[in-house]
Write a protein that holds these residues in place. Structure first.
Motif, mmCIF file in Angstrom:
data_model
loop_
_atom_site.group_PDB
_atom_site.id
_atom_site.type_symbol
_atom_site.label_atom_id
_atom_site.label_comp_id
_atom_site.label_asym_id
_atom_site.label_seq_id
_atom_site.Cartn_x
_atom_site.Cartn_y
_atom_site.Cartn_z
ATOM 1 N N TYR A 28 0.828 -1.202 0.000
ATOM 2 C CA TYR A 28 0.000 0.000 0.000
ATOM 3 C C TYR A 28 0.865 1.256 0.000
ATOM 4 O O TYR A 28 0.620 2.195 -0.753
ATOM 5 N N SER A 29 1.892 1.264 0.812
ATOM 6 C CA SER A 29 2.788 2.419 0.889
ATOM 7 C C SER A 29 3.484 2.662 -0.446
ATOM 8 O O SER A 29 3.590 3.803 -0.909
ATOM 9 N N ASN A 30 3.942 1.595 -1.075
ATOM 10 C CA ASN A 30 4.589 1.726 -2.382
ATOM 11 C C ASN A 30 3.613 2.243 -3.432
ATOM 12 O O ASN A 30 3.975 3.069 -4.274
ATOM 13 N N LEU A 31 2.385 1.764 -3.378
ATOM 14 C CA LEU A 31 1.345 2.216 -4.303
ATOM 15 C C LEU A 31 1.096 3.713 -4.145
ATOM 16 O O LEU A 31 1.102 4.459 -5.119
ATOM 17 N N ASN A 50 -9.058 16.762 -12.220
ATOM 18 C CA ASN A 50 -9.637 15.599 -12.898
ATOM 19 C C ASN A 50 -8.542 14.750 -13.538
ATOM 20 O O ASN A 50 -8.603 13.517 -13.507
ATOM 21 N N LYS A 51 -7.554 15.416 -14.101
ATOM 22 C CA LYS A 51 -6.441 14.701 -14.732
ATOM 23 C C LYS A 51 -5.662 13.889 -13.695
ATOM 24 O O LYS A 51 -5.297 12.733 -13.935
ATOM 25 N N GLU A 52 -5.414 14.478 -12.535
ATOM 26 C CA GLU A 52 -4.699 13.784 -11.468
ATOM 27 C C GLU A 52 -5.511 12.596 -10.948
ATOM 28 O O GLU A 52 -4.970 11.508 -10.722
ATOM 29 N N GLN A 53 -6.810 12.798 -10.770
ATOM 30 C CA GLN A 53 -7.674 11.705 -10.299
ATOM 31 C C GLN A 53 -7.654 10.535 -11.275
ATOM 32 O O GLN A 53 -7.543 9.375 -10.879
ATOM 33 N N SER A 54 -7.765 10.849 -12.552
ATOM 34 C CA SER A 54 -7.751 9.816 -13.584
ATOM 35 C C SER A 54 -6.413 9.077 -13.585
ATOM 36 O O SER A 54 -6.367 7.845 -13.662
ATOM 37 N N CYS A 55 -5.347 9.824 -13.484
ATOM 38 C CA CYS A 55 -4.013 9.240 -13.453
ATOM 39 C C CYS A 55 -3.852 8.303 -12.250
ATOM 40 O O CYS A 55 -3.339 7.186 -12.381
ATOM 41 N N ILE A 56 -4.308 8.740 -11.095
ATOM 42 C CA ILE A 56 -4.181 7.933 -9.883
ATOM 43 C C ILE A 56 -4.994 6.646 -10.008
ATOM 44 O O ILE A 56 -4.539 5.573 -9.602
ATOM 45 N N MET A 57 -6.181 6.728 -10.569
ATOM 46 C CA MET A 57 -7.008 5.528 -10.754
ATOM 47 C C MET A 57 -6.299 4.535 -11.685
ATOM 48 O O MET A 57 -6.215 3.338 -11.377
ATOM 49 N N LYS A 58 -5.786 5.021 -12.798
ATOM 50 C CA LYS A 58 -5.093 4.145 -13.745
ATOM 51 C C LYS A 58 -3.815 3.578 -13.126
ATOM 52 O O LYS A 58 -3.512 2.400 -13.291
ATOM 53 N N CYS A 59 -3.090 4.421 -12.428
ATOM 54 C CA CYS A 59 -1.845 4.003 -11.789
ATOM 55 C C CYS A 59 -2.108 2.911 -10.755
ATOM 56 O O CYS A 59 -1.421 1.883 -10.728
ATOM 57 N N SER A 60 -3.092 3.123 -9.909
ATOM 58 C CA SER A 60 -3.372 2.142 -8.854
ATOM 59 C C SER A 60 -3.875 0.826 -9.447
ATOM 60 O O SER A 60 -3.480 -0.251 -8.993
ATOM 61 N N PHE A 63 -0.807 -0.902 -10.895
ATOM 62 C CA PHE A 63 0.064 -1.361 -9.821
ATOM 63 C C PHE A 63 -0.498 -2.624 -9.180
ATOM 64 O O PHE A 63 0.227 -3.599 -8.958
ATOM 65 N N LEU A 64 -1.798 -2.632 -8.882
ATOM 66 C CA LEU A 64 -2.415 -3.788 -8.234
ATOM 67 C C LEU A 64 -2.470 -4.993 -9.169
ATOM 68 O O LEU A 64 -2.236 -6.127 -8.730
ATOM 69 N N LYS A 65 -2.754 -4.769 -10.443
ATOM 70 C CA LYS A 65 -2.754 -5.877 -11.407
ATOM 71 C C LYS A 65 -1.357 -6.471 -11.536
ATOM 72 O O LYS A 65 -1.189 -7.693 -11.606
ATOM 73 N N HIS A 66 -0.361 -5.599 -11.566
ATOM 74 C CA HIS A 66 1.022 -6.066 -11.645
ATOM 75 C C HIS A 66 1.378 -6.886 -10.407
ATOM 76 O O HIS A 66 1.964 -7.974 -10.512
ATOM 77 N N SER A 67 1.038 -6.389 -9.235
ATOM 78 C CA SER A 67 1.338 -7.102 -7.988
ATOM 79 C C SER A 67 0.635 -8.455 -7.947
ATOM 80 O O SER A 67 1.212 -9.453 -7.509
ATOM 81 N N GLU A 68 -0.602 -8.486 -8.414
ATOM 82 C CA GLU A 68 -1.356 -9.736 -8.448
ATOM 83 C C GLU A 68 -0.682 -10.731 -9.391
ATOM 84 O O GLU A 68 -0.531 -11.911 -9.076
ATOM 85 N N ARG A 69 -0.270 -10.242 -10.547
ATOM 86 C CA ARG A 69 0.377 -11.113 -11.538
ATOM 87 C C ARG A 69 1.706 -11.657 -11.016
ATOM 88 O O ARG A 69 2.017 -12.834 -11.197
#
Length: 87
Positions: A28-31, A50-60, A63-69
């Motif tokens: 979580y901290s790394n995310l 709005n741009k930052e919110q969108s970026c954070i959603m895509k980033c998270s 990140f979570l999909k990568h960690s799961e994989r």
């Protein structure tokens, strides 16, 4: 784990749970750090753009999909190694 008595099993389980919590908190901290550094760059407002919110959603999500994989691959490798040792 059958070789452990009830008290030892409880202690072992507690250690496992503590490690899992520590790993989760590290993830979580790394995310948070990574997505914040990559996405937030306007400090003139207390709210995200709005741009930052969108970026954070895509980033998270990434990140979570990568960690799961990575976790799945780790389990696959452990299973393959276990089968190789069992022969």
């Amino acid at each position: 784990m059958d070789a452990l008595n009830a008290k030892e099993q409880q202690e072992f389980q507690k250690l496992v749970e503590q490690k899992q919590m520590k790993d989760f908190m590290r993830l979580y901290s790394n995310l948070v750090e990574r997505c914040f550094m990559d996405c937030v760059n306007d400090f003139t407002s207390s709210k995200l753009t709005n741009k930052e919110q969108s970026c954070i959603m895509k980033c998270s999500e990434k990140f979570l999909k990568h960690s799961e994989r990575v976790g799945q691959r780790f389990q696959e490798q452990n299973a393959a190694m276990g089968q190789g040792l069992g022969r």
